[in-house]
Design a protein around this motif. Structure first.
Motif, PDB file in Angstrom:
ATOM      1  N   THR A  29      41.412  41.253  32.305  1.00 47.30           N
ATOM      2  CA  THR A  29      42.314  40.915  33.483  1.00 47.30           C
ATOM      3  C   THR A  29      42.438  41.866  34.187  1.00 47.30           C
ATOM      4  O   THR A  29      42.457  41.907  35.595  1.00 47.30           O
ATOM      5  CB  THR A  29      43.558  40.564  32.688  1.00 47.30           C
ATOM      6  N   GLU A  33      41.140  41.632  38.655  1.00 47.75           N
ATOM      7  CA  GLU A  33      42.173  42.110  39.491  1.00 47.75           C
ATOM      8  C   GLU A  33      41.844  43.185  40.604  1.00 47.75           C
ATOM      9  O   GLU A  33      41.879  43.107  41.474  1.00 47.75           O
ATOM     10  CB  GLU A  33      43.454  42.384  39.022  1.00 47.75           C
ATOM     11  N   LEU A  37      40.602  43.407  44.318  1.00 49.08           N
ATOM     12  CA  LEU A  37      41.139  44.304  45.434  1.00 49.08           C
ATOM     13  C   LEU A  37      40.003  45.038  46.352  1.00 49.08           C
ATOM     14  O   LEU A  37      40.107  45.310  47.408  1.00 49.08           O
ATOM     15  CB  LEU A  37      42.324  45.222  44.708  1.00 49.08           C
ATOM     16  N   PRO A  65      40.274  35.950  40.263  1.00 46.91           N
ATOM     17  CA  PRO A  65      41.188  36.336  41.433  1.00 46.91           C
ATOM     18  C   PRO A  65      40.211  36.664  42.558  1.00 46.91           C
ATOM     19  O   PRO A  65      40.778  36.590  43.931  1.00 46.91           O
ATOM     20  CB  PRO A  65      41.445  37.807  40.881  1.00 46.91           C
TER      21      PRO A  65
END
Length: 196
Positions: A29, A33, A37, A65
């Motif tokens: 996870t 993420e 970014l 994401p």
């Protein structure tokens, strides 16, 4: 195909697959993420209007994401649909329109656009088990992406975990190299002649 290179690839695939199985859900996870970014600052993705991505397997760095971020920016995202002849078709990604395909891989359920849709993308985000400093990518061995990317004019970007960016990956002439690598630690630019 050289037997020694084939053996090297097989051994490295086993090692990397085992390492991926040992990762925790929290690690996966966090990696997903962080990758999303880092992608926000990648000029090739900032400029893109249409991007080919993939629906990640549970053991891979997650792409959800990143796909959500692209879609939120108004980028059209295409995801692959594997064909029995080991070719790829492409489908516009829509939230919730996913099913598990015949190979156990998440696949889109929308209408196929045809194999040529990949050429309309600015960037292709591709999976890999490892990438080396020269941009050589080690896939799972079926050759789907090598065939699909053979004439792709856009930027090819692999998505891997930090420890899967290696000094050397065994490769053969038919293996399609990548232009960029996204990892949880950041973006790596292999030594290739492209302005990205």
């Amino acid at each position: 195909m050289s037997a020694s290179v084939t053996g090297e690839k097989t051994n490295l695939r086993r090692l990397l697959a085992a390492r991926r199985r040992d990762r925790t859900t929290a690690e996966r996870t966090g990696a997903a993420e962080a990758i999303a970014l880092h992608a926000t600052a990648l000029p090739a993705l900032v400029r893109a209007r249409r991007v080919a991505a993939y629906l990640s397997l549970p053991s891979e760095p997650g792409t959800e994401p990143l796909i959500d971020l692209l879609a939120g920016r108004g980028v059209e995202v295409l995801v692959p649909l594997g064909r029995p002849d080991r070719s790829m078709d492409w489908v516009v990604h829509e939230l919730g329109s996913v099913a598990v395909g015949a190979l156990g891989v998440p696949e889109p359920t929308g209408p196929p656009l045809g194999a040529g849709a990949l050429a309309t993308c600015d960037v292709a985000l591709v999976p890999g088990l490892a990438v080396d400093h020269a941009g050589n990518r080690l896939g799972r061995g079926a050759g789907y992406y090598d065939r699909a990317l053979a004439d792709f004019p856009g930027v090819v970007c692999a998505v891997v975990f930090d420890d899967e960016l290696l000094e050397h990956v065994p490769h053969e002439p038919h293996d399609h190299p990548v232009d960029l690598v996204l990892t949880p630690a950041g973006v790596f630019r292999p030594s290739r002649d492209r302005d990205l």
